[in-house]
Design an enzyme around this catalytic site. Structure first.
Site, PDB file in Angstrom:
ATOM      1  N   CYS A 121     -25.399  -9.960 -22.974  1.00 36.03           N
ATOM      2  CA  CYS A 121     -24.509 -10.208 -24.103  1.00 36.03           C
ATOM      3  C   CYS A 121     -24.713 -11.597 -24.707  1.00 36.03           C
ATOM      4  O   CYS A 121     -24.460 -11.808 -25.895  1.00 36.03           O
ATOM      5  CB  CYS A 121     -23.061 -10.039 -23.659  1.00 36.03           C
ATOM      6  SG  CYS A 121     -22.639  -8.329 -23.252  1.00 36.03           S
ATOM      7  N   SER A 157      13.742   7.230   3.677  1.00 35.62           N
ATOM      8  CA  SER A 157      13.378   6.029   2.918  1.00 35.62           C
ATOM      9  C   SER A 157      13.567   6.184   1.412  1.00 35.62           C
ATOM     10  O   SER A 157      13.118   5.331   0.642  1.00 35.62           O
ATOM     11  CB  SER A 157      11.913   5.662   3.197  1.00 35.62           C
ATOM     12  OG  SER A 157      11.056   6.713   2.772  1.00 35.62           O
ATOM     13  N   GLU A 198      -0.696   3.216   0.848  1.00 35.09           N
ATOM     14  CA  GLU A 198       0.763   3.281   0.903  1.00 35.09           C
ATOM     15  C   GLU A 198       1.152   3.732   2.316  1.00 35.09           C
ATOM     16  O   GLU A 198       1.348   4.912   2.570  1.00 35.09           O
ATOM     17  CB  GLU A 198       1.300   4.235  -0.167  1.00 35.09           C
ATOM     18  CG  GLU A 198       0.864   3.830  -1.578  1.00 35.09           C
ATOM     19  CD  GLU A 198       1.523   4.649  -2.676  1.00 35.09           C
ATOM     20  OE1 GLU A 198       2.652   5.141  -2.458  1.00 35.09           O
ATOM     21  OE2 GLU A 198       0.920   4.805  -3.750  1.00 35.09           O
ATOM     22  N   THR A 240       1.280  -2.149  10.202  1.00 30.59           N
ATOM     23  CA  THR A 240       1.188  -3.137  11.278  1.00 30.59           C
ATOM     24  C   THR A 240      -0.205  -3.176  11.868  1.00 30.59           C
ATOM     25  O   THR A 240      -0.782  -4.249  12.091  1.00 30.59           O
ATOM     26  CB  THR A 240       2.203  -2.813  12.391  1.00 30.59           C
ATOM     27  OG1 THR A 240       3.526  -2.873  11.847  1.00 30.59           O
ATOM     28  CG2 THR A 240       2.093  -3.808  13.538  1.00 30.59           C
ATOM     29  N   GLU A 295     -17.923  -7.449 -26.043  1.00 33.94           N
ATOM     30  CA  GLU A 295     -18.408  -8.314 -27.111  1.00 33.94           C
ATOM     31  C   GLU A 295     -19.460  -7.621 -27.975  1.00 33.94           C
ATOM     32  O   GLU A 295     -19.569  -7.899 -29.178  1.00 33.94           O
ATOM     33  CB  GLU A 295     -18.939  -9.633 -26.552  1.00 33.94           C
ATOM     34  CG  GLU A 295     -19.928  -9.502 -25.416  1.00 33.94           C
ATOM     35  CD  GLU A 295     -19.290  -9.492 -24.044  1.00 33.94           C
ATOM     36  OE1 GLU A 295     -19.610 -10.375 -23.229  1.00 33.94           O
ATOM     37  OE2 GLU A 295     -18.482  -8.579 -23.781  1.00 33.94           O
ATOM     38  N   THR A 338       3.053  10.348   6.438  1.00 30.29           N
ATOM     39  CA  THR A 338       3.666  10.243   5.111  1.00 30.29           C
ATOM     40  C   THR A 338       3.607  11.573   4.379  1.00 30.29           C
ATOM     41  O   THR A 338       4.572  11.985   3.726  1.00 30.29           O
ATOM     42  CB  THR A 338       2.955   9.153   4.285  1.00 30.29           C
ATOM     43  OG1 THR A 338       3.152   7.885   4.914  1.00 30.29           O
ATOM     44  CG2 THR A 338       3.500   9.095   2.867  1.00 30.29           C
ATOM     45  N   LEU A 396       1.059  11.204  -5.179  1.00 32.92           N
ATOM     46  CA  LEU A 396       0.109  10.092  -5.277  1.00 32.92           C
ATOM     47  C   LEU A 396      -0.626  10.067  -6.613  1.00 32.92           C
ATOM     48  O   LEU A 396      -1.769   9.649  -6.705  1.00 32.92           O
ATOM     49  CB  LEU A 396      -0.901  10.127  -4.125  1.00 32.92           C
ATOM     50  CG  LEU A 396      -0.308  10.069  -2.711  1.00 32.92           C
ATOM     51  CD1 LEU A 396      -1.429  10.021  -1.685  1.00 32.92           C
ATOM     52  CD2 LEU A 396       0.627   8.878  -2.543  1.00 32.92           C
ATOM     53  N   GLY A 398       2.977   3.830   6.292  1.00 28.89           N
ATOM     54  CA  GLY A 398       4.208   3.692   7.046  1.00 28.89           C
ATOM     55  C   GLY A 398       4.131   2.413   7.872  1.00 28.89           C
ATOM     56  O   GLY A 398       3.126   1.692   7.839  1.00 28.89           O
TER      57      GLY A 398
END
Length: 374
Positions: A90, A174, A303, A310, A57, A202, A210, A305
């Protein structure tokens, strides 16, 4: 004051467009856009470009060269700040400008300040409308909102799976579960988050970059590799994360039990490292997130596996999820899927996603939502 709903929405849409021009570049601040409308036309605009820089602003007000008229209206995606930090408040600038109408997308998520800016503006005789495109304005700052409320990083998991829940075949293969459009969408989130993390499994299996690759632009956030025992160091010279133009953005996270010999080998390669504690042969990810908070990293895009996903979900470490689902059945009893280390007997033991959103990419679907932990 502009009265037509469609015009109000249109101007706020433009403000959100401006805000997103700084997609992923304002941490630990929010993305904010602002436009000044006069006679039905945008006469000035601005967006917050970086943390510590001028607020949206303020940029819009400084670019505004006229004298406010009866219908001059300021549109802002986020409630203007009412306290001075690295920049001035602001609300004071808006009041001083003489503009008498303000439209706000969403309130400040900070519980200590939410609504304060609106109150100050109204007390100065300014008409204020709140909640225009509120969901859009709020969701684009999902990282900031979590950070400012909880004072810890937003931990988000991205997974891709088949309809029968497989994240990879029993062989580990995959590529690819989803189509190109869905995979390209991941690039947006990689650019949004200030940090990305994967496991050493991975890295060894996929050799990922990445990076975010959009419109011929390559952007790289900080990259973390979870490698508890510092396995596979001999192959680091072959992996993108340790050899590409962004290799200085890569940090290896290892456990306290990693051998001194391997720690010294990592140091000899010139690779940055974080050491965190271990529990039952696993890295303490909660300690990793605390370190991120200490270093003012407000969000981590993981990201994982199946095993890491889990573990993190089961231990209540996940705040938000991006689930890309393809219309495929792998039909592999030994396929890699969630739950490989968790045994549930009742549906009451399930973990739920809430605040769900769905976006379709041809045949694939992205499901996002907050994880409702135990």
């Amino acid at each position: 004051m502009i009265e037509e709903p469609e015009k109000i929405i249109s101007h706020m849409e433009h403000a959100t467009y401006l805000a997103k021009k700084a997609w992923g570049q304002t941490h630990t601040n929010p993305m904010v856009g602002a436009v000044i409308v006069e006679g039905g036309k945008v006469v000035s605009e601005g967006y917050h470009q970086r943390s510590g820089g001028k607020h949206a602003e303020i940029i819009a007000l400084e670019s505004y060269k006229g004298t406010p008229k009866a219908d001059t209206t300021l549109f802002i995606t986020l409630e203007p700040c009412s306290t001075a930090g690295r920049t001035g408040a602001c609300t004071n600038a808006i009041i001083t400008s003489g503009i008498k109408h303000v439209v706000i997308g969403t309130l400040d998520p900070n519980p200590n300040h939410s609504g304060s800016g609106v109150t100050l503006l109204k007390s100065a005789g300014i008409s204020v409308k709140v909640g225009v495109l509120e969901e859009v304005c709020r969701e684009m700052n999902v990282i900031f909102n979590h950070w400012i409320v909880h004072q810890k990083p937003l931990c988000a998991l991205k997974i891709a799976m088949t309809l029968d829940g497989c994240m990879a075949a029993s062989t580990g293969h995959s590529k690819w579960i989803t189509g190109e459009l869905a995979r390209n969408d991941v690039m947006n989130w990689r650019k949004l988050f200030p940090a990305i993390a994967v496991s050493q499994n991975t890295v060894s299996a996929d050799n990922p970059q990445l990076t975010s690759r959009l419109n011929d632009e390559v952007f790289c956030s900080r990259r973390f590799v979870f490698n508890r025992a510092l396995r596979d160091l001999e192959n680091y010279k072959n992996y993108h994360l340790f050899t590409d133009d962004f290799k200085l953005e890569t940090i290896v996270v290892h456990g306290t039990e990693a051998s001194r010999e391997k720690v010294e080998a990592l140091e000899a390669m010139g690779i940055q490292a974080w050491e965190i504690s271990e529990s039952e042969g696993k890295l303490d990810i909660s300690e990793f997130l605390k370190l991120c908070a200490k270093k003012e990293i407000p969000g981590v895009f993981i990201e994982p596996g199946a095993k890491l996903a889990t573990y993190m979900i089961s231990n209540g470490l996940v705040d938000y999820m991006y689930i890309y689902q393809s219309p495929k059945f792998l039909m592999d009893q030994k396929g890699h899927s969630l739950g490989v280390e968790r045994f549930s007997e009742l549906m009451d033991e399930s973990v739920r996603l809430i605040n769900l959103k769905r976006i379709h990419f041809e045949e694939d679907t992205l499901i996002t939502g907050n994880l409702q932990n135990f």
